[in-house]
Design a protein around this motif. Structure first.
Motif, mmCIF file in Angstrom:
data_model
loop_
_atom_site.group_PDB
_atom_site.id
_atom_site.type_symbol
_atom_site.label_atom_id
_atom_site.label_comp_id
_atom_site.label_asym_id
_atom_site.label_seq_id
_atom_site.Cartn_x
_atom_site.Cartn_y
_atom_site.Cartn_z
ATOM 1 N N LEU A 48 27.213 -29.502 -14.198
ATOM 2 C CA LEU A 48 27.813 -29.107 -15.469
ATOM 3 C C LEU A 48 27.555 -27.630 -15.766
ATOM 4 N N ALA A 49 26.335 -27.189 -15.440
ATOM 5 C CA ALA A 49 25.984 -25.786 -15.674
ATOM 6 C C ALA A 49 26.910 -24.856 -14.894
ATOM 7 N N LEU A 50 27.181 -25.198 -13.650
ATOM 8 C CA LEU A 50 28.057 -24.356 -12.829
ATOM 9 C C LEU A 50 29.504 -24.392 -13.337
ATOM 10 N N ALA A 51 29.927 -25.561 -13.822
ATOM 11 C CA ALA A 51 31.287 -25.657 -14.364
ATOM 12 C C ALA A 51 31.431 -24.778 -15.612
ATOM 13 N N ARG A 52 30.407 -24.770 -16.483
ATOM 14 C CA ARG A 52 30.479 -23.941 -17.688
ATOM 15 C C ARG A 52 30.361 -22.454 -17.332
ATOM 16 N N VAL A 99 15.837 -14.751 -8.318
ATOM 17 C CA VAL A 99 15.857 -16.215 -8.159
ATOM 18 C C VAL A 99 16.587 -16.598 -6.870
ATOM 19 N N LEU A 100 17.679 -15.916 -6.580
ATOM 20 C CA LEU A 100 18.441 -16.221 -5.358
ATOM 21 C C LEU A 100 17.658 -15.846 -4.103
ATOM 22 N N ASP A 101 16.895 -14.769 -4.169
ATOM 23 C CA ASP A 101 16.052 -14.392 -3.022
ATOM 24 C C ASP A 101 15.036 -15.484 -2.718
ATOM 25 N N VAL A 110 16.185 -25.713 -3.886
ATOM 26 C CA VAL A 110 17.136 -24.666 -3.504
ATOM 27 C C VAL A 110 18.409 -24.779 -4.338
ATOM 28 N N ARG A 111 18.914 -25.991 -4.506
ATOM 29 C CA ARG A 111 20.140 -26.172 -5.281
ATOM 30 C C ARG A 111 19.956 -25.733 -6.731
ATOM 31 N N LEU A 112 18.828 -26.103 -7.334
ATOM 32 C CA LEU A 112 18.568 -25.708 -8.714
ATOM 33 C C LEU A 112 18.433 -24.193 -8.837
ATOM 34 N N ASP A 113 17.667 -23.581 -7.933
ATOM 35 C CA ASP A 113 17.487 -22.130 -7.975
ATOM 36 C C ASP A 113 18.797 -21.402 -7.718
ATOM 37 N N THR A 114 19.618 -21.942 -6.816
ATOM 38 C CA THR A 114 20.908 -21.306 -6.532
ATOM 39 C C THR A 114 21.808 -21.343 -7.754
ATOM 40 N N ALA A 115 21.872 -22.509 -8.405
ATOM 41 C CA ALA A 115 22.698 -22.622 -9.607
ATOM 42 C C ALA A 115 22.169 -21.713 -10.717
ATOM 43 N N HIS A 116 20.834 -21.693 -10.911
ATOM 44 C CA HIS A 116 20.231 -20.852 -11.938
ATOM 45 C C HIS A 116 20.511 -19.382 -11.657
ATOM 46 N N GLY A 117 20.287 -18.972 -10.407
ATOM 47 C CA GLY A 117 20.533 -17.581 -10.037
ATOM 48 C C GLY A 117 21.988 -17.189 -10.214
ATOM 49 N N HIS A 118 22.890 -18.100 -9.860
ATOM 50 C CA HIS A 118 24.325 -17.832 -9.994
ATOM 51 C C HIS A 118 24.689 -17.575 -11.452
ATOM 52 N N ILE A 119 24.123 -18.359 -12.352
ATOM 53 C CA ILE A 119 24.402 -18.182 -13.792
ATOM 54 C C ILE A 119 23.821 -16.857 -14.288
ATOM 55 N N GLY A 178 15.579 -24.680 7.127
ATOM 56 C CA GLY A 178 16.778 -24.819 7.944
ATOM 57 C C GLY A 178 17.985 -25.333 7.198
ATOM 58 N N LEU A 179 18.095 -25.004 5.902
ATOM 59 C CA LEU A 179 19.229 -25.442 5.081
ATOM 60 C C LEU A 179 20.354 -24.423 5.227
ATOM 61 N N VAL A 180 21.066 -24.512 6.332
ATOM 62 C CA VAL A 180 22.027 -23.481 6.717
ATOM 63 C C VAL A 180 23.176 -23.360 5.724
ATOM 64 N N HIS A 181 23.724 -24.514 5.300
ATOM 65 C CA HIS A 181 24.866 -24.476 4.380
ATOM 66 C C HIS A 181 24.470 -23.819 3.061
ATOM 67 N N GLN A 182 23.290 -24.176 2.535
ATOM 68 C CA GLN A 182 22.839 -23.588 1.282
ATOM 69 C C GLN A 182 22.580 -22.089 1.439
ATOM 70 N N LEU A 183 22.022 -21.695 2.593
ATOM 71 C CA LEU A 183 21.737 -20.281 2.833
ATOM 72 C C LEU A 183 23.030 -19.463 2.851
ATOM 73 N N ARG A 184 24.058 -19.997 3.481
ATOM 74 C CA ARG A 184 25.341 -19.293 3.491
ATOM 75 C C ARG A 184 25.891 -19.155 2.078
ATOM 76 N N SER A 185 25.769 -20.217 1.299
ATOM 77 C CA SER A 185 26.257 -20.182 -0.069
ATOM 78 C C SER A 185 25.528 -19.120 -0.884
ATOM 79 N N ILE A 186 24.203 -19.067 -0.739
ATOM 80 C CA ILE A 186 23.400 -18.075 -1.463
ATOM 81 C C ILE A 186 23.815 -16.663 -1.073
#
Length: 366
Positions: free
Chosen positions: A274-278, A330-332, A307-316, A342-350
């Motif tokens: 929801l946070a990312l949608a807003r 936060v993203l770093d 990682v997912r929480l930090d990525t969303a927080h950093g993105h906002i 080894g979370l390759v997909h998340q690393l690319r997203s970040i």
């Protein structure tokens, strides 16, 4: 602990190795002749101890400590596999009773390893079984374990970012789905349809993923929780396509469902989405409110979820020039954790998010 329902020379030899005894010492402990032990070890599965000796072997195994039991299972696995490979003329036989038990235990370990992002250990356990048996030599119980192993391999590959190709999550999920269809287990088939929809979304086919999620959100083969997850992921795909307000309404419905089901982790994930949608809708105040709820609720034991929480927080945070530097920090941190596990997909997203977020910084400096 391992149990043996019927001893042959193969199991007897594995027990000697597990107890770390020489042939003579082993014979003395069991109260049998050295020649008897030598016969077991030369003929392996082609010879069977006498009934009274079978009972003695049961007692010896029962008295062994946990470490010896683990060695016994390992040695027996290796020896059974070698015996099958050495003589292809012998009709293929499926797993023994103890192997079914060990296989099931190992899959439980895989689930825990995946939740902790210990991919190397999970991969070694799955490879141990997927390389040992083939579908034609398995009964229904064995096929179920094979399909479950293949589905977990799909999860492993998805977490590592391998979503397309012959060694991808999609390929593993499709193989597992075929076996569960053969076994006529509709719930497992539907769960794999859900996993395949996730892979479709990860590969960038958002419209197709959204359609699949929408169908599955009303699929009676799935549990109520899985249907709510499908509804949440409909919103995720819609948000990625830019339909943020509609996505928010869909996600709120899923959030209420998770609250009714008393699923705190799913409820937390829903607030993250929801946070990312807003954020996408430009409502940063509400986005920050939702991400704060997500960060303060649910479990953060999993590196993946951190990682997912930090990525969303950093993105906002990156979306507001006043908090841009905080967002990059936060993203770093998220990138370091993603690289560590080894979370390759998340690393690319970040990396993609950071590349976009750093553009205004460069402009200001010029």
């Amino acid at each position: 602990m391992a149990t043996v329902h019927h001893w042959t020379g193969l199991e007897a030899k594995a027990l000697r190795h597990a107890l770390r005894l020489g042939v003579r010492a082993y014979a003395e402990q069991l109260g049998v002749a050295v020649a008897t032990v030598s016969k077991w070890e030369s003929k392996l599965a082609d010879t069977e101890p006498r009934p009274d000796t079978q009972a003695i072997l049961d007692t010896a195994l029962g008295r062994a400590d946990a470490a010896a039991h683990l060695r016994f299972e390992t040695f027996l696995s290796e020896m059974s596999g070698s015996a099958r490979s050495a003589d292809r003329r012998v009709t293929a036989v499926g797993p023994r009773a103890w192997e079914y038990e060990t296989w099931t235990d190992d899959l439980d370990r895989v689930v825990v390893a995946l939740s902790r992002q210990n991919f190397t250990f999970a991969d070694s356990l799955l490879t141990r079984w997927l390389s040992r048996f083939r579908a034609p030599e398995l009964d229904e119980r064995g096929l179920y374990l094979l399909a479950r192993s293949t589905a977990l391999l799909g999860d492993l590959r998805r977490y590592q970012g391998a979503v397309l190709g012959p060694l991808s999550a999609r390929h593993s999920y499709a193989d597992a789905r075929t076996v569960f269809t053969q076994l006529d287990i509709p719930r497992r088939v539907a769960q794999l349809d859900l996993s395949l929809a996730v892979v479709t979304e990860m590969s960038g086919k958002l419209e197709s993923a959204a359609r699949s999620y929408e169908v599955l959100s009303a699929d009676d083969r799935l549990s109520r929780r899985d249907r709510a997850r499908a509804r949440l992921w409909v919103g995720t795909a819609l948000s990625k396509e830019g339909n943020h307000d509609y996505a928010t309404r869909v996600m709120r419905a899923a959030t209420r469902e998770f609250e009714d089901l008393t699923e705190p982790d799913d409820w937390s994930v829903a607030h993250q989405k929801l946070a990312l949608a807003r954020r996408g809708a430009g409502d940063l105040t509400q986005a920050l409110q939702f991400i704060d709820i997500a960060r303060s609720s649910g479990s953060t034991d999993s590196p993946m979820q951190r990682v997912r929480l930090d990525t969303a927080h950093g993105h906002i945070l990156l979306s507001d020039t006043a908090t841009l530097d905080d967002g990059l920090r936060v993203l770093d941190q998220a990138a370091r954790t993603a690289a560590q596990y080894g979370l390759v997909h998340q690393l690319r997203s970040i990396q993609g998010i950071k590349a976009i977020g750093e553009e205004p910084t460069g402009s200001r400096r010029r």
